[in-house]
Design a protein around this motif. Structure first.
Motif, PDB file in Angstrom:
ATOM      1  N   ALA A 114       0.707  -1.057   0.177  1.00 32.36           N
ATOM      2  CA  ALA A 114       0.174  -0.005   0.144  1.00 32.36           C
ATOM      3  C   ALA A 114       0.885   1.209  -0.097  1.00 32.36           C
ATOM      4  N   VAL A 115       1.954   1.507   0.899  1.00 28.71           N
ATOM      5  CA  VAL A 115       2.713   2.271   0.818  1.00 28.71           C
ATOM      6  C   VAL A 115       3.490   2.457  -0.383  1.00 28.71           C
ATOM      7  N   LEU A 116       4.041   1.294  -0.969  1.00 26.24           N
ATOM      8  CA  LEU A 116       4.622   1.476  -2.361  1.00 26.24           C
ATOM      9  C   LEU A 116       3.524   2.231  -3.704  1.00 26.24           C
ATOM     10  N   GLY A 117       2.546   1.619  -3.526  1.00 25.16           N
ATOM     11  CA  GLY A 117       1.403   2.309  -4.445  1.00 25.16           C
ATOM     12  C   GLY A 117       1.432   3.611  -4.374  1.00 25.16           C
ATOM     13  N   LEU A 118       1.192   4.251  -2.961  1.00 27.11           N
ATOM     14  CA  LEU A 118       1.193   5.505  -2.659  1.00 27.11           C
ATOM     15  C   LEU A 118       2.476   6.173  -3.471  1.00 27.11           C
ATOM     16  N   LEU A 119       3.821   5.840  -3.265  1.00 30.62           N
ATOM     17  CA  LEU A 119       4.842   6.466  -3.740  1.00 30.62           C
ATOM     18  C   LEU A 119       4.664   6.391  -5.507  1.00 30.62           C
ATOM     19  N   VAL A 120       4.470   5.420  -5.798  1.00 29.95           N
ATOM     20  CA  VAL A 120       4.305   5.464  -7.205  1.00 29.95           C
ATOM     21  C   VAL A 120       3.146   6.370  -7.774  1.00 29.95           C
ATOM     22  N   ALA A 121       1.969   6.467  -6.931  1.00 31.77           N
ATOM     23  CA  ALA A 121       1.171   7.427  -7.565  1.00 31.77           C
ATOM     24  C   ALA A 121       1.868   8.786  -7.327  1.00 31.77           C
ATOM     25  N   LEU A 122       2.465   9.019  -6.313  1.00 29.08           N
ATOM     26  CA  LEU A 122       2.748  10.630  -6.220  1.00 29.08           C
ATOM     27  C   LEU A 122       3.851  10.651  -7.121  1.00 29.08           C
ATOM     28  N   VAL A 158      -2.778  11.969 -13.836  1.00 26.96           N
ATOM     29  CA  VAL A 158      -3.450  12.208 -12.630  1.00 26.96           C
ATOM     30  C   VAL A 158      -3.767  10.843 -12.038  1.00 26.96           C
ATOM     31  N   PRO A 159      -3.313   9.908 -11.548  1.00 30.95           N
ATOM     32  CA  PRO A 159      -4.013   8.810 -10.958  1.00 30.95           C
ATOM     33  C   PRO A 159      -4.661   8.907  -9.517  1.00 30.95           C
ATOM     34  N   THR A 160      -5.562   8.393  -9.466  1.00 29.77           N
ATOM     35  CA  THR A 160      -6.434   8.408  -8.045  1.00 29.77           C
ATOM     36  C   THR A 160      -5.770   7.930  -7.107  1.00 29.77           C
ATOM     37  N   LEU A 161      -5.504   8.684  -5.930  1.00 28.02           N
ATOM     38  CA  LEU A 161      -4.649   8.365  -4.787  1.00 28.02           C
ATOM     39  C   LEU A 161      -4.984   7.293  -4.040  1.00 28.02           C
ATOM     40  N   TRP A 162      -6.461   7.187  -3.711  1.00 23.43           N
ATOM     41  CA  TRP A 162      -6.875   6.260  -2.694  1.00 23.43           C
ATOM     42  C   TRP A 162      -6.904   4.751  -3.355  1.00 23.43           C
ATOM     43  N   GLN A 163      -7.094   4.759  -4.706  1.00 24.89           N
ATOM     44  CA  GLN A 163      -7.079   3.558  -5.135  1.00 24.89           C
ATOM     45  C   GLN A 163      -5.678   3.017  -5.458  1.00 24.89           C
ATOM     46  N   ALA A 164      -4.879   3.895  -5.488  1.00 26.16           N
ATOM     47  CA  ALA A 164      -3.257   3.571  -5.558  1.00 26.16           C
ATOM     48  C   ALA A 164      -3.052   2.893  -4.292  1.00 26.16           C
ATOM     49  N   ILE A 165      -3.528   3.391  -3.301  1.00 26.89           N
ATOM     50  CA  ILE A 165      -3.116   2.682  -1.976  1.00 26.89           C
ATOM     51  C   ILE A 165      -3.803   1.372  -1.752  1.00 26.89           C
ATOM     52  N   VAL A 166      -5.321   1.409  -2.142  1.00 24.75           N
ATOM     53  CA  VAL A 166      -6.219   0.207  -1.779  1.00 24.75           C
ATOM     54  C   VAL A 166      -5.803  -0.971  -2.705  1.00 24.75           C
ATOM     55  N   LEU A 167      -5.885  -0.776  -3.887  1.00 21.48           N
ATOM     56  CA  LEU A 167      -6.090  -1.790  -5.033  1.00 21.48           C
ATOM     57  C   LEU A 167      -5.041  -2.652  -4.976  1.00 21.48           C
ATOM     58  N   PRO A 168      -3.501  -2.079  -5.215  1.00 21.76           N
ATOM     59  CA  PRO A 168      -2.399  -2.963  -5.389  1.00 21.76           C
ATOM     60  C   PRO A 168      -2.458  -3.800  -3.991  1.00 21.76           C
ATOM     61  N   ALA A 169      -2.870  -3.265  -2.993  1.00 22.93           N
ATOM     62  CA  ALA A 169      -2.763  -4.073  -1.487  1.00 22.93           C
ATOM     63  C   ALA A 169      -3.773  -5.076  -1.608  1.00 22.93           C
ATOM     64  N   LEU A 170      -4.775  -4.954  -2.282  1.00 18.77           N
ATOM     65  CA  LEU A 170      -5.844  -5.898  -2.190  1.00 18.77           C
ATOM     66  C   LEU A 170      -5.623  -7.269  -3.039  1.00 18.77           C
ATOM     67  N   TRP A 171      -4.625  -6.562  -4.223  1.00 18.48           N
ATOM     68  CA  TRP A 171      -4.034  -7.729  -5.149  1.00 18.48           C
ATOM     69  C   TRP A 171      -3.083  -8.466  -4.461  1.00 18.48           C
ATOM     70  N   PHE A 172      -2.457  -8.001  -3.756  1.00 13.55           N
ATOM     71  CA  PHE A 172      -1.432  -8.772  -2.766  1.00 13.55           C
ATOM     72  C   PHE A 172      -1.842  -9.390  -1.606  1.00 13.55           C
ATOM     73  N   GLY A 173      -2.816  -8.578  -0.841  1.00  5.42           N
ATOM     74  CA  GLY A 173      -2.965  -9.479   0.197  1.00  5.42           C
ATOM     75  C   GLY A 173      -4.228 -10.465   0.375  1.00  5.42           C
ATOM     76  N   ILE A 174      -5.124 -10.459  -0.499  1.00  4.93           N
ATOM     77  CA  ILE A 174      -6.086 -11.550  -0.612  1.00  4.93           C
ATOM     78  C   ILE A 174      -5.246 -13.043  -1.211  1.00  4.93           C
ATOM     79  N   PRO A 175      -4.739 -12.803  -2.298  1.00  8.51           N
ATOM     80  CA  PRO A 175      -3.911 -14.052  -2.421  1.00  8.51           C
ATOM     81  C   PRO A 175      -3.038 -14.640  -1.461  1.00  8.51           C
TER      82      PRO A 175
END
Length: 486
Positions: free
Chosen positions: A125-133, A141-158
């Motif tokens: 989630a932190v790395l997704g935020l850094l990549v978005a910034l 212009v990426p959507t910041l909250w999605q950059a935090i949540v969605l990559p983390a979900l693709w990692f956390g759920i599997p």
């Protein structure tokens, strides 16, 4: 491994996962920067493009703003407005999920699995935020909250799923949260649990079969349209390095194409732009992007296109029939036509949800104007899949006998029963017999262990009358032998 070591391991796994995904896009773009642009453009431009592509690959909405001169030269309606790209390049997401699954198996080997999952997901989630910034600019212009949540979900759920599966296979106790969930499931009546389990198995199996066939269809179309694909590559004038970058981008969207083919097999098909339609009935296309992979699209409908709709129907019937014995065994005394029918309905619901999810993930906006509507309609595809899988599954479960049954060896069946006899009884039985073997047995010749008698019952698939006649014959023969010996 202690808690700190598990946290460090999880952080490393998260960094490697994100690094591999970014590297897949960064390497060809860096080669393009060096060989095609001669290092004349700031590398930061290509880094921002890499970050945007990686975010789009995980479903993050990114808005692009074209320059006024480029927007006017494109001739596309709406190109001067911000372009919202919401079509995920699912290849990057699948890479993240695959690496997360491997990390989850490692977390399961430690005593602090929860710590590993939380730390790994948090780092992503932190790395997704850094990549978005770092990817934000006047043009992207990426959507910041999605950059935090969605990559983390693709990692956390599997990672969570694979770690729990590994723990269950090894017989390890479940964590407190999973234990509470299992306790709640145990309170559900056995019949309903059996129906739900059957629905999950059969619906997932049918969906997996349809997606597998869709993948084969995509491969066949690309092979059959090889000449048209190569022609579009030549028209792009991308060069060698540009062609490599273009190929990597198309491979990132390959899971989306499989999702489109899945919707095509189900029936509703998909769209590439507003007003277009690609389905088994017919194909209606307007102006589409000049990507080489689009050369594999069917130019018109096929005379036997509706035959492909039988794929989910056959998948539903096969999954219901093959898994019917498991459902009957799980239901036990509650087995009835109604419960089996409910199992088929559950399979259809699961297949509809999963197929609709595949359609939803592979749909979105791909550009300005009419390209804002690309991909299948999730609700329609899910409803069609639920009917095409559920109804055949109900029919298969309504059959009077199992479709798959292990053969019975009625022609030769032997049963061995071992009995421990008393030596005194054995001697008494031997004394009644006047043979040489009986005399040796009475003398104890060769007797070093206890006596074990084996009674062999052999069945040759004969009828009851034949068995009775055979028993009478054996009895008469035994009496004759006894009379002769006397």
């Amino acid at each position: 491994m202690n808690r700190l070591g598990t946290a460090v391991l999880a952080a490393i796994e998260a960094v490697v996962t994100v690094g591999v995904g970014i590297g897949i896009a960064l390497v060809p773009l860096t080669l393009l920067w060096g060989f095609e642009y001669g290092l004349q453009v700031d590398w930061d431009v290509f880094w921002k493009a890499t970050g945007s592509v990686w975010l789009v690959g995980h479903g993050v909405d990114v808005s692009f703003v074209l320059g006024s001169a480029l927007a006017r030269s494109s001739g596309v309606s709406g190109a001067t407005d911000p372009i919202h790209v919401t079509l995920a390049a699912l290849g990057f997401a699948l890479v993240t999920a695959w690496l997360a699954g491997r990390a989850g198996r490692r977390f399961a080997e430690t005593e602090h699995r929860t710590t590993g999952l939380l730390v790994g997901t948090g780092v992503v989630a932190v790395l997704g935020l850094l990549v978005a910034l770092s990817s934000r600019s006047a043009a992207t212009v990426p959507t910041l909250w999605q950059a935090i949540v969605l990559p983390a979900l693709w990692f956390g759920i599997p990672a969570l799923v694979t770690s729990e599966v590994c723990r269950r296979r090894r017989g390890l106790p479940a964590d407190p949260v999973t234990g509470r969930v299992l306790d709640q499931l145990d309170r559900v009546p056995t019949a309903w649990r059996a129906i739900a389990a059957f629905g999950l198995r059969a619906g997932t199996a049918a969906t997996a079969a349809v997606v597998a066939v869709a993948g084969v269809v995509v491969a066949f179309l690309l092979f059959a349209s090889f000449a048209e694909v190569i022609s579009l590559y030549e028209r792009s004038h991308a060069g060698v390095v540009g062609g490599i970058a273009l190929t990597v981008g198309q491979l990132a969207f390959l899971p989306d194409f499989v999702g489109w083919a899945t919707s095509w097999l189900v029936g509703p098909g998909f769209a590439i732009g507003t007003g277009s339609s690609v389905s088994p009935i017919g194909t209606t296309l307007g102006p589409i992007p000049g990507l080489p992979v689009f050369g594999a699209l069917p130019a018109s409908g096929h005379a036997f296109g509706l035959v492909w709709v039988l794929v989910p129907v056959v998948a539903g019937f096969a999954s219901g029939g093959l898994l019917r014995p498991r459902l009957v065994q799980a239901l036990g005394s509650a087995n009835s036509a109604l419960h089996r029918a409910l199992g088929g309905v559950a399979a259809g619901i699961v297949a509809g949800v999963l197929t609709g999810l595949v359609a939803w993930l592979s749909a979105g906006s791909f550009g300005p104007g009419r390209l804002a509507d690309v991909g299948p309609h999730a609700l329609v595809v899910g409803a069609f899949a639920a009917l095409e899988v559920g109804v055949p599954a109900v029919v298969a479960l309504a059959a009077g006998s199992d479709l798959v049954r292990m053969p019975e060896r009625g022609w030769a069946r032997e049963q061995w029963h071992e009995t421990d006899d008393d030596p005194a009884d054995a001697d008494a039985e031997a004394a009644a017999d006047g043979s040489l073997l009986a005399a040796l047995d009475r003398a104890g010749a060769g007797r070093t262990t206890d006596v074990h008698r084996f009674v062999v019952e052999e069945t040759h698939g004969s009828t009851t009358a034949d068995a009775a006649r055979a028993d009478d014959a054996l009895t008469d023969g035994g009496r004759a032998d006894g009379a002769h010996g006397g």
